[in-house]
Design an enzyme around this catalytic site. Structure first.
Site, PDB file in Angstrom:
ATOM      1  N   HIS A  92      -2.821  10.998   0.400  1.00 44.57           N
ATOM      2  CA  HIS A  92      -2.387  10.777   1.781  1.00 44.57           C
ATOM      3  C   HIS A  92      -1.836  12.109   2.301  1.00 44.57           C
ATOM      4  O   HIS A  92      -0.640  12.256   2.570  1.00 44.57           O
ATOM      5  CB  HIS A  92      -1.346   9.658   1.839  1.00 44.57           C
ATOM      6  N   TYR A 145      -4.837   1.624  15.435  1.00 49.29           N
ATOM      7  CA  TYR A 145      -3.602   1.584  16.233  1.00 49.29           C
ATOM      8  C   TYR A 145      -3.852   1.376  17.721  1.00 49.29           C
ATOM      9  O   TYR A 145      -3.084   0.703  18.381  1.00 49.29           O
ATOM     10  CB  TYR A 145      -2.832   2.910  16.073  1.00 49.29           C
ATOM     11  N   GLU A 183      -7.634   8.694   5.843  1.00 49.81           N
ATOM     12  CA  GLU A 183      -7.957   9.259   7.152  1.00 49.81           C
ATOM     13  C   GLU A 183      -8.468  10.696   7.146  1.00 49.81           C
ATOM     14  O   GLU A 183      -7.779  11.611   7.604  1.00 49.81           O
ATOM     15  CB  GLU A 183      -6.735   9.193   8.076  1.00 49.81           C
ATOM     16  N   ASN A 229      -7.903   1.835   9.329  1.00 57.12           N
ATOM     17  CA  ASN A 229      -6.625   1.941  10.047  1.00 57.12           C
ATOM     18  C   ASN A 229      -6.875   1.870  11.541  1.00 57.12           C
ATOM     19  O   ASN A 229      -7.708   2.611  12.068  1.00 57.12           O
ATOM     20  CB  ASN A 229      -5.942   3.298   9.778  1.00 57.12           C
ATOM     21  N   GLU A 266      -3.819  -0.112   7.883  1.00 56.53           N
ATOM     22  CA  GLU A 266      -2.654   0.242   8.710  1.00 56.53           C
ATOM     23  C   GLU A 266      -2.841  -0.308  10.103  1.00 56.53           C
ATOM     24  O   GLU A 266      -3.939  -0.286  10.647  1.00 56.53           O
ATOM     25  CB  GLU A 266      -2.472   1.770   8.854  1.00 56.53           C
ATOM     26  N   ARG A 306       0.867  -1.182   0.000  1.00 53.55           N
ATOM     27  CA  ARG A 306       0.000   0.000   0.000  1.00 53.55           C
ATOM     28  C   ARG A 306       0.903   1.232   0.000  1.00 53.55           C
ATOM     29  O   ARG A 306       1.607   1.487   0.970  1.00 53.55           O
ATOM     30  CB  ARG A 306      -0.908   0.008   1.231  1.00 53.55           C
TER      31      ARG A 306
HETATM   32  C1  PNW Z   1      -1.588   7.286  10.497  1.00 53.89           C
HETATM   33  N1  PNW Z   1      -4.683   8.093  16.114  1.00 53.89           N
HETATM   34  O1  PNW Z   1      -2.158   8.375  11.172  1.00 53.89           O
HETATM   35  C2  PNW Z   1      -1.166   7.794   9.138  1.00 53.89           C
HETATM   36  O2  PNW Z   1      -1.972   7.269   8.105  1.00 53.89           O
HETATM   37  C3  PNW Z   1       0.279   7.593   8.814  1.00 53.89           C
HETATM   38  O3  PNW Z   1       0.685   8.441   7.752  1.00 53.89           O
HETATM   39  C4  PNW Z   1       1.106   7.814  10.051  1.00 53.89           C
HETATM   40  O4  PNW Z   1       2.492   7.817   9.794  1.00 53.89           O
HETATM   41  C5  PNW Z   1       0.735   6.719  11.038  1.00 53.89           C
HETATM   42  O5  PNW Z   1      -0.641   6.730  11.334  1.00 53.89           O
HETATM   43  C6  PNW Z   1       1.493   6.797  12.343  1.00 53.89           C
HETATM   44  O6  PNW Z   1       1.193   7.990  13.011  1.00 53.89           O
HETATM   45  C7  PNW Z   1      -2.749   8.241  12.410  1.00 53.89           C
HETATM   46  O7  PNW Z   1      -4.624   9.085  16.888  1.00 53.89           O
HETATM   47  C8  PNW Z   1      -2.696   9.317  13.277  1.00 53.89           C
HETATM   48  O8  PNW Z   1      -5.311   7.034  16.472  1.00 53.89           O
HETATM   49  C9  PNW Z   1      -3.331   9.267  14.483  1.00 53.89           C
HETATM   50  C10 PNW Z   1      -4.044   8.126  14.857  1.00 53.89           C
HETATM   51  C11 PNW Z   1      -4.106   7.044  14.004  1.00 53.89           C
HETATM   52  C12 PNW Z   1      -3.451   7.112  12.779  1.00 53.89           C
END
Ligand code: PNW
Length: 512
Positions: free
Chosen positions: A150, A339, A195, A337, A404, A105
């Site tokens: 992006h 995290y 996002e 995505n 992601e 990706r």
């Molecule tokens: C992603 N949150 O952003 C982006 O798609 C990437 O470009 C970035 O490098 C990666 O995460 C790591 O930061 C996020 O607060 C920013 O949950 C914030 C969040 C999740 C994803």
């Protein structure tokens, strides 16, 4: 008799959990990923390409923001060179090959293709770059999953106001047409926008990123409105002119932490559900719900607050019935995505006005949740499973691609914490697939390589390949986590002992 009953029960459980050759462990019905499950790694153009002003590329808002405000970047750095993937993309592809990934990706830089943002001038050298990258991927049988946008809006379009200006939706549609036309013969998975939730944060808080505005609760809402229209226009364009011949699939990547009630009180449970609507339903509801449009709770609360502020209309723009219909259903799969997880409690905080304040939710972390190098990223694997279940309940069981998932540290090849993160999140993913019957067909690790982490510069590393940014060769060196993922992908299973042993010495990947 007892033996037969036990066997029947075992058979029932087997059927229920879809047990295959892997043996159950730790509450996991199976360690195997389902047949056809795809593994990939992700990057984004601005974070890796460098060559910010070479071969005809135009300036974008992240070039401008990093150059004008180095003091807003954690280490004062920028992405002028970054991983230099513009020149070293073959090394990126080699890293993908060595790990065994099924797909890559990556994103396309709008201003590398259209330096002015508009189609009156198409930069041949930009097309040439992505054509060579696609050729390299196809030669190694790696499927491209391509993000059109992006975050790196061409600066000339920002000069028109950027996403709050509805005309940007038309310009995005034009850009999408160029991409479908030139790359659609080879690209079968398209992500229009990465996002929207993160994009609009930089309209609300200048220090978070480009374009660097502090127009919270107003410009961010207007930006979202155009982003949803832009996505839908690109989707319908594909339907009308390209789908029949190119036979690809189009979606938009949405992100959100799982929002867990802070306490079991009814207020907090309601607050958590409201937070899910404000931080995820905001974009998911217009596209994936049966009725479309923004979530009712957002429309009500923002209208109420706007009138109380003495305004004559809501700060949240309205979609006409035609637009509601046009946006609804514009995704062929669910791209997501994930995290981390946050607590949600009832209460008010945040600037007046703002999305945060309109939501009436206070978000926090449990101090017991393990940390990463990023303040916002806590390790809470069960949140992934809960979120996948919520998506299924809320929007139906559309196939989900996790676009992601990843972990940050401060660098180093022996990245045990990252391996632990991947394994524990993948375990929860398997539970969601087998026990909860969530329809997930692929998983993407963020990121293939250490790269420019936006406002955090190079201080937070997400790569499974190390890039030493002071080494002129910018060699991609596999971390232990790359070796662990290689094993998982090779066996298509969460094989045991991923954390220890059998790791070959790191090998430098250099393609000349
Ligand atoms: C992603 N949150 O952003 C982006 O798609 C990437 O470009 C970035 O490098 C990666 O995460 C790591 O930061 C996020 O607060 C920013 O949950 C914030 C969040 C999740 C994803």
């Amino acid at each position: 008799m007892a033996a037969t009953a036990a066997m029947a029960l075992a058979a029932a459980l087997l059927a229920l959990f879809g047990l295959s050759r892997g043996s159950p462990q730790g509450g996991l019905p199976s360690r195997d990923f389902p047949p056809g499950f795809m593994f990939g790694a992700a990057t984004a153009a601005f974070q890796i390409e460098g060559a910010w002003n070479l071969s005809g590329k135009g300036e974008n808002i992240w070039d401008r923001w990093t150059h004008q405000h180095p003091d807003w970047v954690a280490d004062g750095s920028n992405a002028d060179v970054a991983c230099d993937s513009f020149h070293r993309f073959k090394e990126d592809v080699q890293a993908l090959v060595d790990t065994g990934f099924d797909f890559y990706r990556f994103s396309i830089s709008w201003s590398r293709i259209l330096p002015r943002g508009t189609v009156d001038y198409v930069n041949e050298e930009g097309l040439w770059y992505y054509n060579r990258l696609l050729t390299e991927l196809m030669a190694h049988r790696i499927t491209p999953v391509v993000t059109m946008f992006h975050w790196d809006l061409p600066q000339p379009l920002q000069d028109l106001g950027g996403w709050p200006n509805p005309v940007i939706a038309d310009y995005f549609e034009d850009y999408a047409r160029i991409l479908f036309r030139h790359f659609g013969d080879r690209v079968k998975y398209w992500i229009t926008i990465n996002e929207p939730a993160s994009i609009i944060e930089s309209y609300a808080n200048s220090r978070l990123g480009a374009p660097g505005l502090d127009d919270h609760g107003v410009a961010d809402y207007q930006a979202s409105h155009t982003l949803l229209k832009a996505h839908a226009k690109a989707y319908h364009l594909y339907d009308k002119y390209f789908r029949k011949t190119q036979k690809g699939r189009v979606s938009i990547t949405l992100n959100s932490a799982w929002l867990e009630p802070r306490t079991n009180s009814q207020e907090d449970r309601q607050a958590a559900e409201r937070a899910r609507q404000f931080y995820f339903g905001y974009w998911a509801h217009p596209i994936y719900s049966k009725i479309g449009d923004y979530p009712a709770v957002m429309k009500e609360r923002i209208m109420r607050n706007s009138l109380a502020e003495g305004r004559f209309r809501s700060r949240l723009p309205e979609f006409s019935p035609q637009w509601v219909k046009f946006i609804r259903g514009t995704a062929d799969f669910f791209a997501y995505n994930h995290y981390t997880t946050r607590y949600a409690a009832s209460g008010t905080e945040g600037e007046i006005p703002s999305l945060q304040r309109d939501s009436g939710v206070i978000r926090s972390y449990d101090p017991k949740w393990p940390s990463s190098a990023s303040s916002w990223l806590k390790v809470v694997p069960w949140g992934l499973r809960k979120m996948l279940n919520w998506i299924k309940k809320e929007y139906g069981n559309l196939p989900v691609l996790i676009t992601e998932n990843g972990f940050s540290d401060h660098g180093g090849l022996h990245d045990k914490d990252r391996i632990n993160y991947f394994v524990s999140y993948l375990q929860e993913l398997l539970k969601a697939i087998y026990i909860d019957k969530c329809n997930v067909f692929g998983y993407t690790a963020w990121s293939l390589v250490d790269n420019f982490e936006w406002a955090r510069g190079y201080t937070e590393k997400f790569g499974i390949y190390q890039v030493n940014f002071t080494d002129p060769n910018l060699a991609r060196i596999p971390k232990d986590s790359a070796q662990a993922l290689r094993k998982i992908i090779k066996h298509r299973a969460l094989v045991p002992n991923l954390l220890q042993g059998e790791m070959p010495e790191p090998r430098v990947v250099l393609v000349t």
